[in-house]
Scaffold this active site. Structure first.
Site, short mmCIF file in Angstrom:
data_model
loop_
_atom_site.label_atom_id
_atom_site.label_comp_id
_atom_site.label_asym_id
_atom_site.label_seq_id
_atom_site.Cartn_x
_atom_site.Cartn_y
_atom_site.Cartn_z
N SER A 153 0.84 -1.19 0.00
CA SER A 153 0.00 0.00 0.00
C SER A 153 0.88 1.25 0.00
O SER A 153 1.69 1.43 -0.92
CB SER A 153 -0.96 -0.04 1.19
OG SER A 153 -1.98 0.91 1.05
N ASP A 248 -9.81 -3.34 -5.79
CA ASP A 248 -9.02 -2.36 -5.04
C ASP A 248 -8.92 -1.10 -5.89
O ASP A 248 -8.52 -1.18 -7.06
CB ASP A 248 -7.62 -2.93 -4.76
CG ASP A 248 -6.70 -1.97 -4.03
OD1 ASP A 248 -7.12 -0.85 -3.69
OD2 ASP A 248 -5.54 -2.34 -3.80
N HIS A 278 -7.97 -4.78 -1.44
CA HIS A 278 -6.85 -4.13 -0.78
C HIS A 278 -6.61 -4.78 0.59
O HIS A 278 -7.53 -5.23 1.26
CB HIS A 278 -7.15 -2.64 -0.61
CG HIS A 278 -5.96 -1.82 -0.26
ND1 HIS A 278 -4.99 -1.49 -1.17
CD2 HIS A 278 -5.57 -1.25 0.92
CE1 HIS A 278 -4.06 -0.77 -0.59
NE2 HIS A 278 -4.39 -0.61 0.69
#
Length: 312
Positions: A153, A248, A278
């Protein structure tokens, strides 16, 4: 080709969301809540690992060392959390399992968080730790010629920013880069952003970015170190493995990065996990599909770190 969200992962996300942070809370409360949520779902470390918290020239790190012959390749790892949350604790089990299964020494970086410390503080911390690894790593059993940068991320942005900075400073090349559902682009009008996802909302992303970079219009918003997909020159980078999740909003960030790298002749592979969302790493012990995605990431770390090659 699309698939629905894996039911096991959907259940995990629902369970996690009952405990996890909300932008309606103060940032300090969000951080406390996120730490508690991660702790509630944390898997035990493999008992054979040696784990140590160390001060790396002023930056706290947690080092995970598998037993057996050394030196072993090293991985500098940047945790996710939107640049504003997360710690070595939130990603403790993830880093431990990567170290154990890929047979690498993982150095997890407790970089400074935004908004108290805005960009480029995080990449500065990464460079400090990388320099520390190169000066002190032999004592920790790290093969200094086999260092991979990795992150999930927001940590994916940091891994790419570190690679750019390492190259531009003329430092020894990294062995590879592993990006896990990375945030790389300023563009929020991609197909995947328009699809959206329940577990990463637009309001959260706006909050994270403005905390990290300052208000829109700040020069940070045009800095390729902050948004690596804005970069023009990818020459001199090592091979890159990118894992993205179809469900995501950040999915297309990784697709764009792979295209830019390949166009300039940098070996790059992108793996789109069609049924995942995600932060699927956190669900790997609750979802068979998430575990399969994690195994592919571990294999990429292993082959890049040990062989300097992308997985076949």
């Amino acid at each position: 080709m699309t698939m629905p969200i894996d039911p096991e992962l959907a259940k995990f996300n629902a369970d996690l969301s009952k405990r996890s942070s909300s932008t309606s809370l103060s940032l300090s409360d969000q951080r406390v809540q996120w730490e508690a949520a991660c702790r509630a779902f944390r898997a035990p470390r493999p008992a054979r690992l040696m784990v140590e918290d160390i001060d790396a020239n002023g930056v706290k790190v947690r080092v995970y060392r598998p037993p057996g012959e050394s030196p072993k390749p090293g991985v500098i790892y940047f945790h996710g959390g939107g640049w504003v949350m997360g710690s070595c604790d939130t990603h403790d089990d993830i880093c431990a399992e990567i170290a154990d299964e890929a047979q690498v020494v993982v150095v997890s970086v407790a970089y400074r968080l935004a908004p108290e410390h805005r960009h480029p503080a995080q990449v500065e911390d990464g460079l400090t730790v990388l320099d520390w690894m190169r000066s002190s790593g032999r004592a920790l059993g790290i093969d200094l010629d086999h260092i991979v940068a990795a992150g999930d991320s927001a940590g994916g942005q940091m891994a790419m920013a570190l690679a750019f900075s390492n190259r531009d400073l003329g430092l020894p090349p990294l062995r590879g880069i592993v990006l896990i559902y990375p945030g790389l682009g300023v563009d929020m009008d991609t197909d995947s952003h328009r699809r959206g996802a329940d577990n990463l909302k637009r309001a959260e992303m706006d909050f994270y970015r403005e905390s990290f970079l300052g208000p829109r219009g700040d020069p940070n918003w045009s800095d390729p170190l902050a948004f690596p997909n804005l970069a023009k020159n990818f020459s001199g980078l090592p091979p890159v493995f990118i894992s993205v999740a179809y469900h995501d909003p950040l999915h297309d960030d990784g697709i764009v990065m792979e295209g830019k790298l390949s166009k300039q002749g940098i070996p790059a592979t992108v793996r789109s996990e069609l049924s995942l969302t995600h932060s699927f790493l956190r669900a790997r012990h609750h979802s068979k599909a998430a575990m399969a995605g994690f195994r592919r990431i571990v294999e990429a770390v292993r082959t890049l770190a040990h062989e300097g090659m992308l997985p076949s």
